[in-house]
Design a protein around this motif. Structure first.
Motif, PDB file in Angstrom:
ATOM      1  N   MET B   8       0.817  -1.210   0.000  1.00 51.03           N
ATOM      2  CA  MET B   8       0.000   0.000   0.000  1.00 51.03           C
ATOM      3  C   MET B   8       0.844   1.249   0.000  1.00 51.03           C
ATOM      4  N   PRO B   9       0.659   2.094  -0.997  1.00 50.28           N
ATOM      5  CA  PRO B   9       1.356   3.366  -0.945  1.00 50.28           C
ATOM      6  C   PRO B   9       0.706   4.262   0.109  1.00 50.28           C
ATOM      7  N   ARG B  10       1.417   5.232   0.538  1.00 48.32           N
ATOM      8  CA  ARG B  10       0.893   6.141   1.546  1.00 48.32           C
ATOM      9  C   ARG B  10       0.253   7.345   0.882  1.00 48.32           C
ATOM     10  N   GLU B  11      -1.032   7.570   1.149  1.00 47.08           N
ATOM     11  CA  GLU B  11      -1.656   8.767   0.582  1.00 47.08           C
ATOM     12  C   GLU B  11      -1.485   9.968   1.503  1.00 47.08           C
ATOM     13  N   ARG B  12      -1.634   9.684   2.789  1.00 51.93           N
ATOM     14  CA  ARG B  12      -1.734  10.817   3.693  1.00 51.93           C
ATOM     15  C   ARG B  12      -0.501  10.908   4.567  1.00 51.93           C
TER      16      ARG B  12
END
Ligand SMILES: Nc1ncnc2c1ncn2[C@@H]1O[C@H](COP(=O)(O)OP(=O)(O)O)[C@@H](O)[C@H]1O
Ligand SMILES: [Mg+2]
Lengths: 358, 577
Positions: B8-12
């Motif tokens: 999972m990439p980090r959005e926030r």
């Protein structure tokens, strides 16, 4: 993932001090349990970390960056934390998948991607077949799993769990405990886990912060809390510990031991390496450390008060002859025939000189 | 099971942004709104009452209030309000005991009939009762009891006003007492039974004392409603030459126009003072003593035994007398050409309905104006009260409390007082637009928003107390901002409460008379006061037709609302058992 530092935090609710000078350093990827009796300020600490409350003094740092102080406060929606609430807090008007995917929706993730990642998160808690269900149609354990998946899907930098197992029955608790443990091993997320159940904390956490009356009493690894409590509160709280007065501390045979007088009988107990020689101190022992001695020379003399049958063993209640005001008990096997009024000899198998008691 | 954290990439990322949030902004707008529609007008009213020319002039205020006419009117107001409250408390409490603890048959239908008078606009009720006692009354005529022509009408009197106000307000007491009785667990009654208490002893020593808070709350609402009930007081009091404070204020405006405003302000303040004192007194009386109980369980049932038949007959007879008698008379009048004609096959005509719906432009316009105003008020209030209830429930604070108090005040003060306040505040041209909204529909809309805010707030406050705050917290940590949380979490969960509030506001605003009676003008007229104008103008049959149409609308609305009853919060529709 982040490391979290709480520095000298105090928090008052209407003049009542709920957190008193609390400092805590949680390492990146660490699983920390906050353990303490009800009302000691655990939830308040968690809400401060999440950003729902503001402190009176002190600072909170994520990776050395100040995110909260009395002057400024990054709002919760900007902190990228995940919370598993005690009552699960699943939104009743959304189905399981919508619940899990909500944070991704807010972050603007496309709906295909969102669906894939929600299902992935649900798969980690073995709930992928329930994606279309409404929360109301799930059992307590299933709701807990969905709440965990929701927290996970948002990929937070830290996961905060507020007594997540308190509303579950005993059997479910054991299996969920394993899930949390597996889950942490897999994800290496920084986790702060609040509980008032010490066996839960011991089983799960890398380190445990024991709290009482808004203060951190001790922050250490589980076995250290058990074997080397720093003060009387921890000594009594962990593993139903007993605190016994001792006199005349002398150098022991090995480093880290001292020779003390326990109710008129000299024994070796563990102590800090730098433990000072003192006239009096307290030691922490656990119920299993008190044993019926085979001969009077091996322990201190005591009078049996009464016997309680406990199935696998008997519980012997007694008063030390040197301190008749003190009522203690030990576990004995059935083949030791003792009865009320008998004089027995009790030896202390293991003990620890409490450093802050003196 | 897959390991998803890794993929999972980090959005926030936590961004160090510290600024005034949309919450603060929203609260600010709410505060300004409530200040404009409620605090400022009421403040202006108080100021005008004690300092009409800008300087404190208590002697002037006193000289207005000390006139014999005013004193008589005040005494009359107090008298009819107190006496009718007593009647309402007795009727409402008996009805509540009967439906909660008694096992009468067709209970749901009876409750509907008992609460119905509350839904019918009071001016229509008054008109119907006036017709019921007229020489041509169909029901009384049947029994040969109709009045002889030329006799003094029995309802044009203090007693008549008290009687109608009592019947009109009995459902208000019924609702609060019923709620209080339903809270009482059965085991309290069972314990009294086990101690040997009979039915009456049980009622008077256990049930009613424990329901005291509900009784006093109901009495307070009934009193406030009675003293501010323009429809009944005007329709009966003016022909009877029985002045009350409210009719005095109305006639003052009619005779002197806005130049009589400072006198009206003084009278309004007196009326407000009486209202507030009555509320405080009832609060104090109802709050004394410990009547806390463990809630839950089913209410105890009281067997009526051999009294069952007489009690049921009495209950249904009451409904026949309070509903059938007036409504049949109203309907009969609406079907004849001229007032006083006997309804028969030769006199039966639909002319009045045709006139009301198609030929009288002013009536048609009034219907349209009321509908438009009501829909607008409902829509605005739904949004406003949702947000306001959010702040009141979860973000307590001095400003929020002040806003809530202002909303409550505008609700409990008699509508006519609010009308005077609105005129005073909005008479002068508005700063930005440069013209005065007095005489336009806008001043009526402002008054509606002010008067009905607390009404639409109520179900929402109940709704918020039902949901756990952690549901919002969960959305915050998911990254949702204030408006996103409102839209995605709070609105969907509280939609039933919003709708319930909307229904109640709609039904109250559509036919109301007391708020707009002072605010209507030839260019902005609502339907509520139309009855009074038509009756004053001698068009009784047309007034009756309009009244019947209003009742029809009310019944239709109740029917539509009942269709959704299953999805609304329990107790949202007062007429349902
Ligand atoms: N919002 C609040 N207002 C006032 N007092 C509070 C509030 N929240 C918690 N407290 C008080 O703070 C103390 C600690 O509460 P909490 O952090 O919930 O304890 P725990 O989670 O350890 O049981 C309690 O005495 C509680 O009554
Ligand atoms: Mg807690």
């Amino acid at each position: 993932m982040v490391s979290i530092a709480l520095k000298r935090i105090t928090k008052d609710f209407a003049k009542k001090r709920v957190l008193d000078d609390v400092s805590l350093q949680v390492e990146n990827g660490e699983f920390v349990a906050i353990l303490g009796p009800s009302g000691c300020g655990k939830t308040t600490m968690l809400r401060l970390i999440a950003g729902f409350e503001q402190m009176n003094s002190g600072t909170i740092h994520f990776n050395d960056e100040i995110i909260a102080s009395p002057e400024k406060n990054l709002p919760p929606e900007k902190r990228n934390v995940g919370i598993v609430f005690q009552n699960y807090a699943l939104w009743p008007h959304m189905n399981v998948e919508q619940n899990v995917g909500y944070a991704l929706k807010i972050a603007g993730v496309s709906s295909d991607e969102r669906r894939r990642r929600s299902l992935d998160a649900l798969a980690t808690v073995a709930m992928e077949n329930f994606a279309g269900r409404a929360p109301a149609d799930l059992s307590g354990g299933q709701r807990q799993r969905v709440a965990l998946a929701r927290c996970l899907a948002a990929n937070p930098s830290v996961m905060l769990l507020d007594e997540p197992l308190a509303n579950l029955d005993v059997h479910l608790r054991a299996s969920m405990e394993r899930e949390f443990s597996d889950f942490h091993r897999r994800t290496r997320a920084t986790m702060i886990y609040i509980t008032h159940d010490q066996s839960e904390a011991m089983a799960l956490a890398d380190r445990i912060a024991v709290m009482d009356g808004g203060r951190v009493m001790q922050f250490a690894r589980p076995h250290e809390l058990y074997r080397e409590p720093r003060n009387e509160m921890v000594a009594r709280f962990i593993g139903n510990g007993l605190v016994l007065p001792v006199a005349d501390l002398q150098r022991g045979r090995a480093d880290g031991t001292v020779n003390v007088d326990i109710f008129g009988h000299r024994s070796e107990v563990r102590a800090r390496k730098d433990q000072a020689r003192l006239a009096g101190a307290s030691i922490g022992v656990h119920p299993d450390d008190l044993k019926l001695a085979d001969s009077p020379a091996e322990g201190f003399a005591a009078e049996v008060e009464r016997i309680t049958y406990r199935g696998s063993h008997v519980q012997v209640h007694f008063r030390p002859r040197h301190a008749p005001d003190l009522s203690l008990s030990l576990h004995a096997s059935h083949d030791r025939r003792v009865s009320a009024g008998d004089t027995i000899s009790v030896c202390v198998g293991d003990g620890w000189v409490i450093p802050e008691a003196a | 099971m897959t390991d998803i954290a890794a993929v999972m990439p980090r959005e926030r990322r936590p961004a160090p942004a510290f600024r005034l949030g949309p919450e603060t902004l929203t609260l600010g707008i709410l505060a300004i709104f409530v200040a404009t529609i409620s605090l400022a007008p009421l403040g202006r009213l108080a100021l005008t009452a004690i300092a009409p020319d800008g300087t404190l002039d208590l002697a002037g205020t006193w000289s207005v209030l000390a006139r014999p006419r005013v004193f008589t009117a005040a005494m009359n107001s107090l008298y009819v309000a107190l006496a009718s409250t007593l009647l309402a408390v007795v009727l409402g409490s008996v009805a509540a005991l009967l439906t909660v603890h008694g096992n009468i048959r067709f209970k749901a239908a009876w409750v509907f009939g008992f609460v119905l008078p509350l839904m019918i606009p009071p001016q229509v009720t008054a008109l119907a009762w006036v017709q019921a006692f007229s020489p041509t009354s169909p029901v009384l005529g049947l029994f040969g009891l109709a009045m002889t022509p030329g006799a003094r009408h029995p309802l044009f009197s203090a007693g008549g006003i008290i009687f109608l106000l009592g019947i009109y307000n009995a459902p208000l007491v019924f609702l609060t007492v019923r709620a209080a009785l339903r809270r009482l667990p059965a085991n309290l009654a069972e314990a009294a039974r086990a101690s040997g208490a009979g039915n009456l002893q049980l009622i008077f020593t256990v049930l009613l004392p424990l329901a005291r808070a509900g009784i006093f709350a109901g009495a307070a609402i009934a009193f406030v409603s009675a003293i501010g009930n323009f429809g009944i007081q005007a329709m009966l009091g003016i022909p009877a030459r029985f002045p009350t404070l409210i009719t005095l204020i109305y006639q003052q405006l009619n005779s002197y126009g806005p130049s009589g405003l400072s006198d009206m302000a003084a009278l309004s303040m007196l009326l407000s003072l009486i209202t507030v004192i009555a509320l405080g007194l009832s609060n104090w009386l109802g709050g004394r003593g410990d009547v806390r109980v463990e809630e839950g369980g089913r209410p105890a049932e009281i067997g009526l035994g051999r009294w069952k038949m007489p009690v049921e007959a009495g209950a249904w007879l009451y409904l026949a007398a309070t509903l059938l008698l007036p409504l049949s008379a109203l309907f009969a009048t609406s079907l004849v050409k001229g007032f006083g004609q006997q309804l028969g096959w030769d006199t039966l005509t639909l002319t009045n309905y045709v006139n009301a719906l198609f030929h009288h432009a002013s009536i048609r316009d009034a219907f349209a104006t009321s509908l438009l105003l009501t829909v607008t008020a409902v829509l605005l209030l739904s949004v406003i009260s949702l947000v306001l209830a959010y702040f009141i429930s979860w973000k307590k604070g001095a400003l929020v409390r002040l806003i809530q108090m202002a909303a409550e005040l505008s609700y409990v003060l008699p509508g006519i007082v609010l009308g005077v306040a609105m005129i005073l505040f909005f008479l002068r041209p508005l700063p930005l637009v440069g013209f005065s909204i007095y005489g336009t529909v806008w001043i009526i809309l402002a008054a509606y928003l002010s008067n009905f805010l607390a009404l639409s707030l109520r179900p929402l406050l109940g709704g918020f107390s039902q949901i756990d705050r952690s549901l919002e917290d969960a959305a915050r940590v998911a990254g949702a901002g204030f408006f996103q949380r409102m839209r995605d979490i709070i609105l969907p969960m509280l939609a039933p409460a919003v709708i319930a509030g909307g229904i109640i506001v709609f039904m109250s605003a559509l036919n109301e008379i007391q708020v707009s009676i002072l605010l209507v003008s030839s260019s902005a007229r609502t339907i509520g006061p139309m009855i009074v104008f038509l009756e004053e103008g001698g068009s009784s049959t047309l007034a009756a037709a309009v009244g019947c149409l209003m009742i029809l609308i009310v019944l239709a609305l109740m029917g539509i609302a009942s269709l959704f009853a299953g999805r609304l919060p329990k107790g949202a529709l007062p007429w349902r058992d």
